[in-house]
Motif scaffolding. Sequence first.
Motif, PDB file in Angstrom:
ATOM      1  N   ALA A   1      -6.921  16.368  -5.446  1.00 56.30           N
ATOM      2  CA  ALA A   1      -6.951  15.496  -6.707  1.00 56.30           C
ATOM      3  C   ALA A   1      -5.668  15.150  -7.155  1.00 56.30           C
ATOM      4  N   VAL A   2      -4.782  16.062  -6.537  1.00 53.89           N
ATOM      5  CA  VAL A   2      -3.308  15.295  -6.943  1.00 53.89           C
ATOM      6  C   VAL A   2      -2.473  15.366  -5.450  1.00 53.89           C
ATOM      7  N   ALA A   3      -1.784  14.279  -5.270  1.00 49.34           N
ATOM      8  CA  ALA A   3      -1.170  14.073  -4.226  1.00 49.34           C
ATOM      9  C   ALA A   3       0.309  14.207  -4.155  1.00 49.34           C
ATOM     10  N   TYR A   4       0.908  14.767  -3.255  1.00 50.23           N
ATOM     11  CA  TYR A   4       2.268  15.069  -3.127  1.00 50.23           C
ATOM     12  C   TYR A   4       3.006  14.210  -2.010  1.00 50.23           C
ATOM     13  N   PRO A   5       4.066  13.856  -2.096  1.00 53.21           N
ATOM     14  CA  PRO A   5       4.537  12.994  -1.134  1.00 53.21           C
ATOM     15  C   PRO A   5       4.911  13.853   0.134  1.00 53.21           C
ATOM     16  N   LYS A   6       4.775  13.127   1.360  1.00 55.55           N
ATOM     17  CA  LYS A   6       4.928  13.780   2.582  1.00 55.55           C
ATOM     18  C   LYS A   6       6.461  13.860   2.867  1.00 55.55           C
ATOM     19  N   TYR A   7       6.832  14.750   3.428  1.00 55.78           N
ATOM     20  CA  TYR A   7       8.161  15.386   3.979  1.00 55.78           C
ATOM     21  C   TYR A   7       8.339  15.931   5.084  1.00 55.78           C
ATOM     22  N   THR A   8       9.312  15.760   5.563  1.00 56.49           N
ATOM     23  CA  THR A   8       9.763  16.260   7.147  1.00 56.49           C
ATOM     24  C   THR A   8      10.092  17.642   6.941  1.00 56.49           C
ATOM     25  N   ILE A   9       9.655  18.594   7.701  1.00 55.24           N
ATOM     26  CA  ILE A   9       9.953  20.093   7.667  1.00 55.24           C
ATOM     27  C   ILE A   9      10.837  20.272   8.907  1.00 55.24           C
ATOM     28  N   THR A  10      11.985  20.575   8.432  1.00 59.55           N
ATOM     29  CA  THR A  10      13.217  20.764   9.439  1.00 59.55           C
ATOM     30  C   THR A  10      13.329  22.402   9.640  1.00 59.55           C
ATOM     31  N   ARG A  11      12.963  22.947  10.751  1.00 58.43           N
ATOM     32  CA  ARG A  11      13.166  24.293  10.903  1.00 58.43           C
ATOM     33  C   ARG A  11      14.267  24.598  11.743  1.00 58.43           C
ATOM     34  N   SER A  12      15.269  24.924  10.986  1.00 56.91           N
ATOM     35  CA  SER A  12      16.473  25.267  11.513  1.00 56.91           C
ATOM     36  C   SER A  12      16.748  26.951  11.995  1.00 56.91           C
ATOM     37  N   ARG A  13      16.033  27.517  11.276  1.00 58.74           N
ATOM     38  CA  ARG A  13      16.147  29.117  11.465  1.00 58.74           C
ATOM     39  C   ARG A  13      14.821  29.639  11.127  1.00 58.74           C
ATOM     40  N   PRO A  14      14.525  30.707  11.886  1.00 56.32           N
ATOM     41  CA  PRO A  14      13.219  31.427  11.291  1.00 56.32           C
ATOM     42  C   PRO A  14      13.405  32.036   9.808  1.00 56.32           C
ATOM     43  N   VAL A  15      12.360  32.211   9.401  1.00 56.24           N
ATOM     44  CA  VAL A  15      12.272  32.789   7.900  1.00 56.24           C
ATOM     45  C   VAL A  15      12.633  34.127   8.007  1.00 56.24           C
ATOM     46  N   PHE A  16      12.492  35.141   8.985  1.00 54.45           N
ATOM     47  CA  PHE A  16      13.015  36.393   9.363  1.00 54.45           C
ATOM     48  C   PHE A  16      13.657  36.483  10.311  1.00 54.45           C
ATOM     49  N   ALA A  17      15.040  36.804  10.036  1.00 51.26           N
ATOM     50  CA  ALA A  17      16.114  36.823  11.307  1.00 51.26           C
ATOM     51  C   ALA A  17      15.641  37.878  12.165  1.00 51.26           C
ATOM     52  N   SER A  18      15.041  39.182  11.658  1.00 46.34           N
ATOM     53  CA  SER A  18      14.505  40.240  12.751  1.00 46.34           C
ATOM     54  C   SER A  18      13.354  40.946  12.233  1.00 46.34           C
ATOM     55  N   ARG A  19      12.790  41.603  12.973  1.00 47.40           N
ATOM     56  CA  ARG A  19      11.457  42.451  12.641  1.00 47.40           C
ATOM     57  C   ARG A  19      11.755  43.383  11.665  1.00 47.40           C
TER      58      ARG A  19
END
Length: 226
Positions: free
Chosen positions: A21-39
Amino acid sequence: LLYFLNGRQSAQTVWLAELEAVAYPKYTITRSRPVFASRQDLLAFEEARRLHEAVHRLLEDEGRAGEHDDEVMELVHAALGALSGAESGREGGGGGVAGSGDDGPPAQLSEARAETSAAGQLGGEPPTFLEQFRGRWLHVAVAHRGVAVLERRRSYAEAAALLRRLLGCRECPHRRGQWWLRLSMDLEHLRKLEEALVAAEQGLEDEAVRGEHRLALQRRVVRLAK
């Protein structure tokens, strides 16, 4: 834009996007690093998230005003203990804030570096968005809830000490305007008008303070300076 675990976006926003019902613009996701650096970072985040959810449930429970204040403060103490690397309540029980003082915002940044040491090896400090997935961010968010409880109890000295500690952290920059404003107001309640003015002036020097909080601080400076 929609983000996973973004607490500042409503469920309705997500549903509208899911229903297209609401459209958001497409954008490119650049994963330069993990969300969590370690366990270890992941486990620390999960533990902090459980603490944060426990506070949220207590605050959402409808009942008498302040009915769960004692339970909330127990969780606040636990969060403060985690932030300082010590057990909750190591400086005694009661309504006080563990590790609080009246000597201004402490240097909490060194504690943050310990948690993000692995992240530093990935190329400097993580961006602000990834900071939200650190245990420290949620611990600061939990400790923030203690301010309202202490003010409701008219424990303004302890509220001011907690606010100074929060202002010594780099997490939750969107709350810094509120913290500076409440600190100035609590100091005024304590009849420390000179310190209240200084707090308001320091808040205006903080680049993270914007919008309504900056305007409120400006008004306080004008009033307290008379």
